[in-house]
Every structure is written in C-alpha cells, then in structure tokens.
Scaffold this active site. Structure first.
Site, PDB file in Angstrom:
ATOM      1  N   ASP A  33      21.113  10.054  -0.244  1.00  0.00           N
ATOM      2  CA  ASP A  33      22.585   9.436   0.345  1.00  0.00           C
ATOM      3  C   ASP A  33      22.083   9.263   1.856  1.00  0.00           C
ATOM      4  O   ASP A  33      21.377   9.553   2.637  1.00  0.00           O
ATOM      5  CB  ASP A  33      23.503  10.697   0.254  1.00  0.00           C
ATOM      6  CG  ASP A  33      24.686  10.291   0.739  1.00  0.00           C
ATOM      7  OD1 ASP A  33      25.590  10.087  -0.050  1.00  0.00           O
ATOM      8  OD2 ASP A  33      25.005  10.264   2.063  1.00  0.00           O
TER       9      ASP A  33
ATOM     10  N   ASP B  33      23.895  12.994   9.469  1.00  0.00           N
ATOM     11  CA  ASP B  33      24.162  14.351   9.482  1.00  0.00           C
ATOM     12  C   ASP B  33      23.055  15.303   9.616  1.00  0.00           C
ATOM     13  O   ASP B  33      23.234  16.206  10.206  1.00  0.00           O
ATOM     14  CB  ASP B  33      24.544  14.569   7.767  1.00  0.00           C
ATOM     15  CG  ASP B  33      26.249  14.169   7.694  1.00  0.00           C
ATOM     16  OD1 ASP B  33      26.735  13.836   8.609  1.00  0.00           O
ATOM     17  OD2 ASP B  33      26.843  14.849   6.808  1.00  0.00           O
TER      18      ASP B  33
ATOM     19  N   PHE C 129      26.138  13.504  -3.332  1.00  0.00           N
ATOM     20  CA  PHE C 129      26.516  12.609  -2.093  1.00  0.00           C
ATOM     21  C   PHE C 129      26.733  13.763  -0.910  1.00  0.00           C
ATOM     22  O   PHE C 129      26.891  14.666  -1.209  1.00  0.00           O
ATOM     23  CB  PHE C 129      27.817  12.282  -2.548  1.00  0.00           C
ATOM     24  CG  PHE C 129      27.818  10.960  -3.578  1.00  0.00           C
ATOM     25  CD1 PHE C 129      27.122   9.754  -3.162  1.00  0.00           C
ATOM     26  CD2 PHE C 129      27.889  11.172  -4.811  1.00  0.00           C
ATOM     27  CE1 PHE C 129      26.864   8.935  -3.912  1.00  0.00           C
ATOM     28  CE2 PHE C 129      27.791  10.242  -5.885  1.00  0.00           C
ATOM     29  CZ  PHE C 129      27.191   8.893  -5.549  1.00  0.00           C
ATOM     30  N   CYS C 130      26.492  13.016   0.078  1.00  0.00           N
ATOM     31  CA  CYS C 130      26.915  13.653   1.408  1.00  0.00           C
ATOM     32  C   CYS C 130      28.254  14.548   1.212  1.00  0.00           C
ATOM     33  O   CYS C 130      29.060  13.859   0.913  1.00  0.00           O
ATOM     34  CB  CYS C 130      26.995  12.722   2.533  1.00  0.00           C
ATOM     35  SG  CYS C 130      26.774  13.348   4.042  1.00  0.00           S
ATOM     36  N   PRO C 131      28.333  15.757   1.610  1.00  0.00           N
ATOM     37  CA  PRO C 131      27.336  16.407   2.527  1.00  0.00           C
ATOM     38  C   PRO C 131      26.492  17.541   1.422  1.00  0.00           C
ATOM     39  O   PRO C 131      25.871  18.379   1.920  1.00  0.00           O
ATOM     40  CB  PRO C 131      28.435  17.441   3.239  1.00  0.00           C
ATOM     41  CG  PRO C 131      29.416  17.626   2.281  1.00  0.00           C
ATOM     42  CD  PRO C 131      29.751  16.568   1.443  1.00  0.00           C
TER      43      PRO C 131
END
Lengths: 80, 377
Positions: free
Chosen positions: A44, A50, A17-19
């Site tokens: 994601d 991002d 998952f982000c990040p």
C-alpha cells in the site's frame, strides 16, 4: 550489526490496505523485545508515509525500506 | 464416515456448519460444532445497549435453534487441539477426532493485560460491559470523555469512532452536550482506519466538536490521577474513559502452541488453511489474516471454507479463495450512517453519509437472525 533476515520477525501485510500494515507493525512492536528487528511488508502506497512517521513518533529506528516487485519491506528495530 | 469438527458458535462457525449440512450427504460426513456457552450473540448490537435502549436479551439466541438439525452441538470448552493426533480435547475429558477442523473461536478480551484497565475503563465489547457503560453514561453530568483503544488489533476497527459520534448524539439528546468534551485518541495516523472514509469522519468530528489526537497507542492508565499515557509519550486526562479492551487470540490456540505471539492463528489469507496444518481451517477474529476483525469477514470466509472442505472430502481440488471481502455499516447518530465494502484488491469507495446506510444498519440488525447464520446470504 543488523540481524539477518531469518532472525527478523516478518509481518506480511501485503493485500491489506492502509492502515492494515501500520496496525500489523504496532502489534508486532508491542509483542517484540527491545532490540529485536521486524520487517513489515506492504503493497500500500500510504504505508510509505504512515510507517516512517509512526516509527519516528514512537521512538524506534527505521533501518531501511527495500523496494520489491509490487511491495516494500520496512525494516524496523525496537528501541524501547 | 468423515468427521468435521467446528470450534466456535459465532457467525463464522455457524455458517460453516450449516453450509456443510446443506452440501454434504449425511453418509459423507458427521458435523460437530463445539461452543462454550451454547448461546449465539449478535455483537454489533452492543453499541445500542450502551447508547440506546436495546435490550441485551434481544441480542442472544440459543445456538441449537440456529443450526441445522443434523449438526451435532456440543456445549463445552475446547482445551487442547492435538494437531498431530487430529483430535480436540474438551474440558470435561471428551476427545473429538476430526478429519477436518475449523477454528472459529473469535478474539478474546484480555483486560488484565493493561494495569488499571478494570478499575478505570468502560467499554461496549461485551454485553456486561455495554450495560455498565449505559449506567455510567446515565450518571455522567459533564466533563471530559476520552474514547480510545487499548491496543491493536481489535474487533470492528470503526467502532471507536462510531462510539465518539454516538456519544455526541447521546449527550445532545440528554441536553448536556455543552458540558461534555469528547476527546478521541486514535492509535493510527488518522481518526478513521480506512483512508478513503477518513475525510467523511473528520468532517463529522469537526461539525460535532469531537476533538482528536492521532498516533496515541496506550501504554498505561493512572486510575487515581485519571490520566492515560501513550507509547508515543503523551498523557491525556479524562473524567470518563471508554477504551476498547486489549484483545488476544483464542486461549485453546495459545495453550496448544498453535498461535503467534498475540495468540492469533497463522492462516493463509486466500485458502484459509492454517499455515502449519492443511487439515485445520481458521476464520474470523481468531486468525492473523490481514483484514478487519469483523463478522462480515467471518461470514464471507465461512463460505470459502465450506466449499474447500466439500472438495477435500470428495477428493477434488479445493479452488475456493477468500478475496478479502469485508462490508460494514457505521451509525454516526442523527439518523445518518455510512457503509463501506472492500477486498484485498479494491479499497472502499464511501458513499456520502446519509439516511440510507443508517437504515441499512438498522435493517441488518433485524434480519441478521434469519439471513446470516443460516447461510442464506
């Protein structure tokens, strides 16, 4: 001319998952040499905002975003 | 008799050894665990050495006492993994052959990679570092404290923002909070690594007047001018610098030519077998598995590896898969905490900041020794 996929450094961050994917890219960029190309794979949705944002801020080049089934490949060239 | 060798006596290695000792008959396998120091260290306690009065000695126990009797403990340093010869070479010349190898060596702190780090920066990523930071905090009478990380990846992604909260709480208790400017520099696009939890942390930062700058990936430190600069082009001054040191994978992995460019061991994120060698498993911080480098991840991965080794040795298909599960607590000070649990498929759903999760963290710190390394939970 762009490097072929086989010469690129592949960072498979799918399932992270982000990040996670952005962290993988920052790690990859630090370890790469100037001029090298990297591909970070992310499933994601947050990465779509991002990753290009960071690449621009850090002064590298986003060569493209390729949509695949369930994930995207971000292709990046280290410029400095 | 099959031989299983485990490198590393941290949480992951110890659980694998103990679970295998439970599951395999003594005539089925010989289990050997190699650890450099023979001491097991509870790293989540370091933050309390720096910011509270946790005694360092309470965080260290003899590895022998945590291992089941039939696990052979070798105190020594692995200097070469010969994957083709299926053996591990130790610094004293001993050679250990294996049928299955588990690499559980953790991450290595490499402060020398960043010029100026040793002279300028404090951290709480080792017992010695935490003790030194405690002294620096006691001596500090006011000014700008910068909290950041030298590079990614690093262990325990929430730790830097937790440290910023702890600093606020520390200086408030000391009665000099109005003289201290806390500035948090995040390498990522927000202050907290996990997006669903970020708004909660941002609220805490706003409430307690903790400043933040995002997308700050450290390029260099100027110890004389007391500034830190980023690869994104910003320079920030500090009076006290708290910076998570650079990390690399295990030295023996790098020296044996098994690591990637950062020394991390390429590992299948589901089976936890290394990508180049089916008979070598790896877990925790030393791998390139895309989850938080944390004791919780190593804990859950250890169970998958133990099951797979049992299956391999009995000639059965190894079906156990790691689902990416990580669970952790953060202490925000003022007796408030937050917990998060997530895996490859499910992002964290954070409960509100409160006393319950603060107590959860304190409780885990106490029961860790009886519950975790033994493989009971």
């Amino acid at each position: 001319m762009a490097a072929s996929t086989s010469q690129r450094i592949i960072l498979d961050a799918r399932g992270s998952f982000c990040p996670g994917p952005l962290m993988e890219l920052i790690r990859g960029i630090r370890q790469a040499k100037v001029g090298e190309e990297l591909e970070v794979w992310s499933g994601d949705q947050g990465s779509k905002k991002d990753i290009p944002f960071w690449i621009q801020k850090a002064g590298h080049q986003l060569l493209g975003v390729v949509e695949e089934q369930g994930y995207a490949r971000f292709i990046v060239k280290k410029l400095k | 008799m099959k031989k299983i060798v485990i490198l590393g006596g941290g949480v992951g290695g110890t659980i694998v050894a103990n679970l295998l000792a439970k599951r395999l008959r003594p005539d089925e396998a010989e289990i050997t665990l190699v650890d450099k120091t023979g001491k097991h260290v509870y790293q989540p306690g370091f933050v309390y050495v720096a910011f509270e009065h946790q005694r360092p000695g309470k965080l260290v126990r003899a590895e022998r006492k945590l291992l089941k009797k039939r696990v052979k403990l070798v105190v020594g340093e692995a200097v070469k993994i010969d994957a083709d010869g299926k053996s591990v070479h130790l610094a004293d010349g001993t050679i250990l052959e294996y049928d299955r190898l588990v690499v559980a060596l953790g991450a290595r702190l490499t402060p020398d990679e960043l010029p100026g780090y040793k002279e300028a920066a404090h951290h709480f990523y080792s017992l010695e570092g935490a003790v030194k930071l405690r002294q620096a905090l006691e001596d500090f009478q006011g000014g700008r404290v910068v909290v950041t990380v030298a590079s990614v990846p690093y262990k325990c992604p929430p730790a830097p923002s937790e440290a910023a909260c702890q600093l606020d709480y520390y200086f408030t208790r000391k009665g000099i909070r109005d003289k201290v400017d806390i500035h948090f520099l995040s390498p990522l696009s927000r202050v907290f690594p996990l997006e669903p939890v970020n708004p909660v942390v941002e609220q805490v930062f706003a409430k307690h007047n903790i400043r933040s700058t995002i997308f700050f990936n450290v390029e260099s430190i100027d110890a004389e001018r007391k500034t830190v600069s980023s690869i994104e082009g910003e320079t920030i001054p500090y009076d006290l610098l708290i910076m998570v040191p650079p990390h690399r994978g295990a030295k023996v992995v790098e020296d044996s030519g098994l690591g990637d460019r950062g020394g991390w061991l390429p590992t299948d994120k589901f089976s936890l077998r290394t990508k180049a060698h089916e008979d070598i498993f790896a877990l925790g911080d030393c791998t390139d598995v895309p989850v938080s480098k944390s004791g919780a991840a190593a804990h859950f991965q250890a169970k998958v590896i133990a099951e797979s080794i049992v299956a391999d040795l009995r000639g059965l298909p190894a079906t156990a898969k790691y689902d990416g599960h990580v669970m952790c607590y953060c202490d925000a000070g003022y007796h408030k905490g937050i917990s998060m649990s997530f895996d490859y498929e499910h992002p964290p759903v954070p409960p509100p900041l409160g006393l319950k999760d603060w107590m959860g963290k304190r409780f885990l710190n106490r029961v860790y020794w009886i519950m975790v390394p033994t493989g009971r939970v």
